[in-house]
Enzyme design. Structure first.
Site, PDB file in Angstrom:
ATOM      1  N   SER A   1       0.920  -1.408   0.224  1.00 25.85           N
ATOM      2  CA  SER A   1       0.010   0.094  -0.089  1.00 25.85           C
ATOM      3  C   SER A   1       1.015   1.355   0.016  1.00 25.85           C
ATOM      4  CB  SER A   1      -0.826   0.229   1.183  1.00 25.85           C
ATOM      5  OG  SER A   1      -1.690   1.125   1.322  1.00 25.85           O
TER       6      SER A   1
ATOM      7  N   TYR B   1      -1.768  -0.902  10.645  1.00 26.48           N
ATOM      8  CA  TYR B   1      -1.867  -1.156   9.153  1.00 26.48           C
ATOM      9  C   TYR B   1      -0.643  -0.753   8.402  1.00 26.48           C
ATOM     10  CZ  TYR B   1      -3.526  -1.215   4.544  1.00 26.48           C
ATOM     11  OH  TYR B   1      -3.801  -1.403   2.861  1.00 26.48           O
TER      12      TYR B   1
HETATM   13  P1  NAP Z   1     -11.160  -6.463   0.636  1.00 26.40           P
HETATM   14  O1  NAP Z   1     -12.167  -5.705  -0.541  1.00 26.40           O
HETATM   15  O2  NAP Z   1     -11.533  -6.337   2.155  1.00 26.40           O
HETATM   16  O3  NAP Z   1     -10.549  -7.849  -0.091  1.00 26.40           O
HETATM   17  C1  NAP Z   1      -9.962  -8.526   1.319  1.00 26.40           C
HETATM   18  C2  NAP Z   1      -9.700  -9.782   0.369  1.00 26.40           C
HETATM   19  O4  NAP Z   1      -8.796 -10.813   1.412  1.00 26.40           O
HETATM   20  C3  NAP Z   1     -11.053 -10.768   0.679  1.00 26.40           C
HETATM   21  O5  NAP Z   1     -10.996 -11.747  -0.377  1.00 26.40           O
HETATM   22  C4  NAP Z   1     -10.772 -11.450   1.726  1.00 26.40           C
HETATM   23  O6  NAP Z   1     -11.794 -12.589   1.817  1.00 26.40           O
HETATM   24  C5  NAP Z   1      -9.456 -11.725   1.839  1.00 26.40           C
HETATM   25  N1  NAP Z   1      -9.079 -11.946   3.329  1.00 26.40           N
HETATM   26  C6  NAP Z   1      -9.060 -11.234   4.340  1.00 26.40           C
HETATM   27  N2  NAP Z   1      -8.127 -11.790   5.376  1.00 26.40           N
HETATM   28  C7  NAP Z   1      -7.912 -12.937   5.023  1.00 26.40           C
HETATM   29  C8  NAP Z   1      -7.318 -14.080   5.674  1.00 26.40           C
HETATM   30  N3  NAP Z   1      -6.928 -13.956   6.971  1.00 26.40           N
HETATM   31  N4  NAP Z   1      -7.076 -15.225   4.913  1.00 26.40           N
HETATM   32  C9  NAP Z   1      -7.427 -15.237   3.558  1.00 26.40           C
HETATM   33  N5  NAP Z   1      -8.164 -14.352   3.090  1.00 26.40           N
HETATM   34  C10 NAP Z   1      -8.346 -13.226   3.632  1.00 26.40           C
HETATM   35  O7  NAP Z   1      -9.622  -5.725   0.545  1.00 26.40           O
HETATM   36  P2  NAP Z   1      -9.046  -5.004  -0.602  1.00 26.40           P
HETATM   37  O8  NAP Z   1      -9.183  -3.468  -0.524  1.00 26.40           O
HETATM   38  O9  NAP Z   1      -9.268  -5.411  -1.885  1.00 26.40           O
HETATM   39  O10 NAP Z   1      -7.444  -4.921  -0.075  1.00 26.40           O
HETATM   40  C11 NAP Z   1      -6.831  -6.074  -0.750  1.00 26.40           C
HETATM   41  C12 NAP Z   1      -5.318  -5.497  -0.674  1.00 26.40           C
HETATM   42  O11 NAP Z   1      -5.105  -4.527  -0.959  1.00 26.40           O
HETATM   43  C13 NAP Z   1      -5.024  -5.645   1.027  1.00 26.40           C
HETATM   44  O12 NAP Z   1      -3.753  -6.199   1.325  1.00 26.40           O
HETATM   45  C14 NAP Z   1      -4.980  -4.116   1.271  1.00 26.40           C
HETATM   46  O13 NAP Z   1      -4.082  -3.821   2.391  1.00 26.40           O
HETATM   47  C15 NAP Z   1      -4.375  -3.700  -0.116  1.00 26.40           C
HETATM   48  N6  NAP Z   1      -4.710  -2.241  -0.359  1.00 26.40           N
HETATM   49  C16 NAP Z   1      -5.918  -1.905  -0.649  1.00 26.40           C
HETATM   50  C17 NAP Z   1      -6.340  -0.645  -0.893  1.00 26.40           C
HETATM   51  C18 NAP Z   1      -7.682  -0.113  -1.283  1.00 26.40           C
HETATM   52  O14 NAP Z   1      -7.795   1.074  -1.485  1.00 26.40           O
HETATM   53  N7  NAP Z   1      -8.784  -0.850  -1.442  1.00 26.40           N
HETATM   54  C19 NAP Z   1      -5.312   0.566  -0.965  1.00 26.40           C
HETATM   55  C20 NAP Z   1      -3.982   0.178  -0.505  1.00 26.40           C
HETATM   56  C21 NAP Z   1      -3.694  -1.378  -0.528  1.00 26.40           C
HETATM   57  P3  NAP Z   1     -12.625 -13.026   3.154  1.00 26.40           P
HETATM   58  O15 NAP Z   1     -12.976 -12.084   4.096  1.00 26.40           O
HETATM   59  O16 NAP Z   1     -13.600 -14.352   2.963  1.00 26.40           O
HETATM   60  O17 NAP Z   1     -11.383 -13.899   4.092  1.00 26.40           O
END
Ligand code: NAP
Length: 260
Positions: free
Chosen positions: A140, A154
């Site tokens: 991130s 985080y």
């Molecule tokens: P999200 O929509 O909440 O999706 C998270 C995914 O990870 C889901 O498939 C969830 O499925 C899975 N997950 C969560 N905890 C888990 C665990 N313990 N074991 C296996 N799977 C798990 O989040 P997102 O925004 O797409 O974020 C994805 C990644 O991008 C993260 O690493 C986050 O830090 C990074 N990121 C996101 C943003 C943003 O703006 N969205 C920005 C910077 C970085 P389940 O809940 O069913 O397990």
């Protein structure tokens, strides 16, 4: 034109929603064979059905070492190996520094940091057997470059992923495995869309390109790192944030607009 990645065996942790689903979609659309993981069975089944191309799912918690081993074994069995691991699963609960409990820290570090390391460790034998093993982490901008009050744990976990990446890139280079990371800015996911119009407007105002990113735009950066053309890149990061980390002072984005 980039060399095709069709047929490549790709494992995307956290591929059932959000950015991971976007990564899985981009790989599958380009002919890769994709296994997505998550913990929620309904979301996993729905994503595997909805995504184009060859996509299946396995339920696994990345914070659990045994689950990671099982996930890698299923990838080996179903896909015949692992060429690309996208270690993307992550959580971002809010919590003020003064209030953070040991459990809060364990949860965030357990998923984001230990989960990344467990996933890579579990996939190592398969990645070593692949002639072109690739590990791509979803970090991130928050932590490695920027800070957001309420997300100290985080940010630490996301910066920690990059410390891991640099040492792993050196350790795994003799096996021909590259280890890189994408650093998303504010990306539209199912959750983010729920934040409301005012919050979305505030976020957008800080971004020179004046919009939030899409999950496919992260997927395309990840895909690039998996191509033959990126074979000589390791231990590096790609920021995908519409220029969000660039403004040097408050109002710089608006100022640039006025000057333009
Ligand atoms: P999200 O929509 O909440 O999706 C998270 C995914 O990870 C889901 O498939 C969830 O499925 C899975 N997950 C969560 N905890 C888990 C665990 N313990 N074991 C296996 N799977 C798990 O989040 P997102 O925004 O797409 O974020 C994805 C990644 O991008 C993260 O690493 C986050 O830090 C990074 N990121 C996101 C943003 C943003 O703006 N969205 C920005 C910077 C970085 P389940 O809940 O069913 O397990």
């Amino acid at each position: 034109m980039f060399t095709s990645i069709a047929g490549r065996a790709v494992l995307v942790t956290g591929g059932t929603r959000g950015i991971g689903k976007g990564i899985a979609s981009v790989f599958a659309s380009n002919g890769a064979r994709v296994l997505i993981t998550g913990r929620d069975s309904d979301a996993a089944r729905a994503a595997a059905e909805e995504l184009p191309g060859e996509v299946s799912y396995v339920l696994a918690d990345v914070a659990d070492r045994e689950d990671c081993r099982r996930m890698a074994a299923i990838a080996q069995e179903r896909l015949g190996g692992i060429d690309v691991l996208c270690a993307n699963a992550g959580i971002f609960p809010e919590g003020r520094l003064a209030d953070l409990t040991e459990e809060d820290l364990d949860q965030v570090f357990g998923t984001n940091l230990k989960g990344t390391i467990f996933s890579v460790q579990a996939c190592l034998p398969a990645l070593e057997r692949s002639a072109r093993g690739r590990v791509i982490l979803t970090s991130s901008i928050t932590g490695p470059i920027t800070g957001v009050p309420g997300w100290t744990h985080y940010g630490a976990s996301k910066a920690g992923q990059l410390g891991f990446m640099r040492a792993a890139a050196i350790e795994l280079a003799p096996s021909g495995i590259t280890v890189n990371a994408v650093l998303p800015g504010n990306i539209i996911t199912e959750d983010l869309a729920d934040l409301g119009k005012a919050r979305m407007r505030n976020m957008t105002a800080a971004i020179p390109l004046r919009r939030l990113g899409t999950v496919d735009e992260i997927g395309h950066a990840v895909l690039f790192l998996a191509t033959e053309e990126a074979a000589y890149i390791t231990g590096q990061t790609i920021v995908v944030d519409g220029g969000q980390v660039l403004p040097e002072f408050l109002g710089a984005v608006a100022g640039a607009e006025a000057a333009g």
